[in-house]
Design a protein around this motif. Structure first.
Motif, short mmCIF file in Angstrom:
data_model
loop_
_atom_site.label_atom_id
_atom_site.label_comp_id
_atom_site.label_asym_id
_atom_site.label_seq_id
_atom_site.Cartn_x
_atom_site.Cartn_y
_atom_site.Cartn_z
N UNK A 196 40.10 155.42 34.59
CA UNK A 196 39.14 156.45 34.99
C UNK A 196 37.89 155.86 35.62
N UNK A 197 37.65 154.57 35.40
CA UNK A 197 36.47 153.91 35.95
C UNK A 197 36.64 152.41 35.79
N UNK A 198 35.72 151.67 36.44
CA UNK A 198 35.76 150.22 36.36
C UNK A 198 34.34 149.69 36.16
N UNK A 199 34.19 148.76 35.22
CA UNK A 199 32.93 148.04 34.98
C UNK A 199 33.07 146.65 35.58
N UNK A 200 32.40 146.40 36.70
CA UNK A 200 32.48 145.10 37.38
C UNK A 200 31.32 144.24 36.90
N UNK A 201 31.62 143.04 36.39
CA UNK A 201 30.57 142.16 35.87
C UNK A 201 30.64 140.74 36.41
N UNK A 202 31.77 140.30 36.97
CA UNK A 202 31.88 138.95 37.52
C UNK A 202 30.98 138.82 38.74
N UNK A 203 30.20 137.74 38.81
CA UNK A 203 29.22 137.59 39.88
C UNK A 203 29.84 137.69 41.27
N UNK A 204 30.96 137.01 41.48
CA UNK A 204 31.60 137.05 42.78
C UNK A 204 32.07 138.44 43.16
N UNK A 205 32.53 139.18 42.18
CA UNK A 205 33.00 140.54 42.42
C UNK A 205 31.82 141.47 42.71
N UNK A 206 30.69 141.22 42.03
CA UNK A 206 29.49 142.02 42.29
C UNK A 206 29.03 141.84 43.74
N UNK A 207 29.03 140.60 44.20
CA UNK A 207 28.60 140.36 45.58
C UNK A 207 29.56 141.01 46.56
N UNK A 208 30.83 140.92 46.28
CA UNK A 208 31.83 141.50 47.17
C UNK A 208 31.63 143.00 47.33
N UNK A 209 31.26 143.68 46.25
CA UNK A 209 31.18 145.13 46.27
C UNK A 209 29.79 145.68 46.54
N UNK A 210 28.76 144.85 46.40
CA UNK A 210 27.40 145.37 46.55
C UNK A 210 26.53 144.58 47.51
N UNK A 211 26.86 143.33 47.76
CA UNK A 211 26.01 142.45 48.55
C UNK A 211 25.11 141.58 47.69
N UNK A 212 24.78 142.04 46.48
CA UNK A 212 23.93 141.25 45.58
C UNK A 212 24.75 140.15 44.95
N UNK A 213 24.20 138.92 44.92
CA UNK A 213 24.99 137.77 44.47
C UNK A 213 25.12 137.65 42.95
N UNK A 214 24.49 138.54 42.20
CA UNK A 214 24.64 138.50 40.75
C UNK A 214 23.82 137.45 40.05
N UNK A 215 22.98 136.74 40.80
CA UNK A 215 22.24 135.62 40.23
C UNK A 215 21.42 136.02 39.02
N UNK A 216 20.81 137.18 39.06
CA UNK A 216 19.96 137.60 37.95
C UNK A 216 20.71 137.88 36.68
N UNK A 217 22.04 137.98 36.76
CA UNK A 217 22.85 138.31 35.60
C UNK A 217 23.25 137.08 34.79
#
Length: 385
Positions: free
Chosen positions: A36-57
């Motif tokens: 029903x939904x997806x929680x994306x948390x891997x840094x590389x996957x975050x960048x792929x889907x949002x542009x943000x590199x996930x560094x702050x995480x």
């Protein structure tokens, strides 16, 4: 929503429409996985889907929550909120303060999205999500069904479009500049730190955006799998091995190259074997082939050689943006992932000799309908200085 002034040298690497295309493809995979939904948390996957590199995480998860029919929602630490807003294409961003606040805020968002009793995919097998984080959310949402969706985003990321392929080609052009700088700078007495500086200078002069340096090892330090830069100097009759990548819009062109000043029989023998195994793996690549079969093609060459135990790791892995991510396609024994056209894989065939030296070479290749296209223009033969 309040407006914000743009910050210089920020913004997602691609247009928002490209990220919307990616999100749509991932949501199709979500539906196909009966989620029903997806929680994306891997840094590389975050960048792929949002542009943000996930560094702050680095400190706590920054889940990007994807729900069919809803705008993506980013849950981030408030300290990093300005950076996420500036670097991503996501409009819906919710902040939390520190660690104790994460589960409460994220659970509230999931509840508001109607997911309190739904089946939600989590990247349980990737980095950046701790078991304690999942347990804290489940404690607040006991009826939510947690499913492992570790490989869902990576399965979409694996097949590149022309924008991504061009970014990798551009990155590899800078990698080739780095290889040439490695060759030209190699001399008796140069230190690893000096070599890294020489390489970075040449990449910068050539207009490179950024440069990722994984390893430079000289002499006895070529026995280390991933080296830290030191002031250790190169000597006569010693080997050297480097692993690095040019970068473009977050995409990389990884490569391993090796050299010898003078002679070094152990590493020379190993490198010849590495070349043969790498070429066998490259020859095995085409659409429809299983990832494990590519690994086996290289492994057979080594197992029937004078150094049958020289390979103690997988032959390759899916690459692009990021360089590598846990859960991505792996060219390893028994892997059943099917290669498709427009996938890119990096194959570092690094071998270990009886004396403990590690040496080898690699290529990043594009899978095409005709087979593997090698993206580097520098030969993977042993360089002799």
């Amino acid at each position: 929503m309040s407006s914000h002034s743009p910050i210089p040298f920020t913004g997602a690497p691609f247009q928002k429409s490209e990220y919307e295309r990616r999100q749509k493809k991932v949501l199709e995979a979500v539906a196909g996985a009966d989620l029903d939904a997806l929680m994306v948390t891997a840094h590389g996957h975050l960048r792929y889907l949002s542009g943000y590199d996930g560094m702050g995480a680095y400190f706590m998860p920054f889940p990007l929550i994807l729900v069919p029919g809803r705008a993506p929602t980013y849950v981030v630490r408030e300290y990093e909120l300005t950076g996420v807003r500036a670097e991503s294409c996501i409009d819906e961003i919710v902040g939390y303060t520190e660690q104790p606040d994460f589960a409460r805020v994220c659970a509230d968002v999931l509840r508001q999205l109607g997911l309190a009793n739904r089946r939600v995919g989590f990247e349980l097998g990737c980095w950046n999500l701790a078991p304690a984080d999942v347990m804290a959310l489940q404690a607040r949402l006991p009826d939510m069904k947690v499913a492992d969706a570790s490989r869902l985003v990576s399965s979409v990321m694996a097949v590149k479009n022309e924008l991504e392929i061009q970014a990798i080609r551009d990155a590899m052009a800078m990698t080739d500049v780095a290889v040439q700088a490695f060759h030209q700078s190699l001399r008796d007495g140069i230190t690893e730190v000096e070599m890294a500086e020489a390489i970075r200078n040449e990449v910068t002069k050539a207009g490179g955006e950024d440069f990722a340096l994984t390893s430079i090892g000289f002499g006895e330090r070529a026995k280390l799998p991933h080296t830290k830069l030191t002031r250790h100097a190169m000597g006569i009759n010693e080997p050297a091995m480097v692993e690095f990548a040019g970068m473009k819009q977050g995409y990389v062109g990884p490569i391993v190259r090796s050299a010898v000043i003078g002679q070094h029989s152990e590493t020379e023998i190993l490198h010849t074997l590495s070349e043969e195994a790498l070429e066998a793996a490259i020859a095995a690549i085409k659409p429809g082939v299983m990832a494990g079969d590519v690994d086996a093609a290289a492994r057979r060459v080594i197992e029937r050689s004078v150094r049958p135990q020289a390979l103690n790791h997988r032959v390759g892995y899916q690459t692009g943006a990021p360089w590598n991510e846990r859960g991505n396609i792996s060219l390893e024994p028994g892997a059943t992932d099917i290669l498709q056209a427009n996938m890119t894989v990096h194959m570092p065939v690094i071998l270990i000799g009886e004396g403990g030296y590690m040496i080898g070479c690699s290529e990043t290749v594009l899978v095409t309908e005709r087979g593997a296209e090698i993206l580097s223009q520098t030969p993977h033969t042993l360089f002799r200085a």
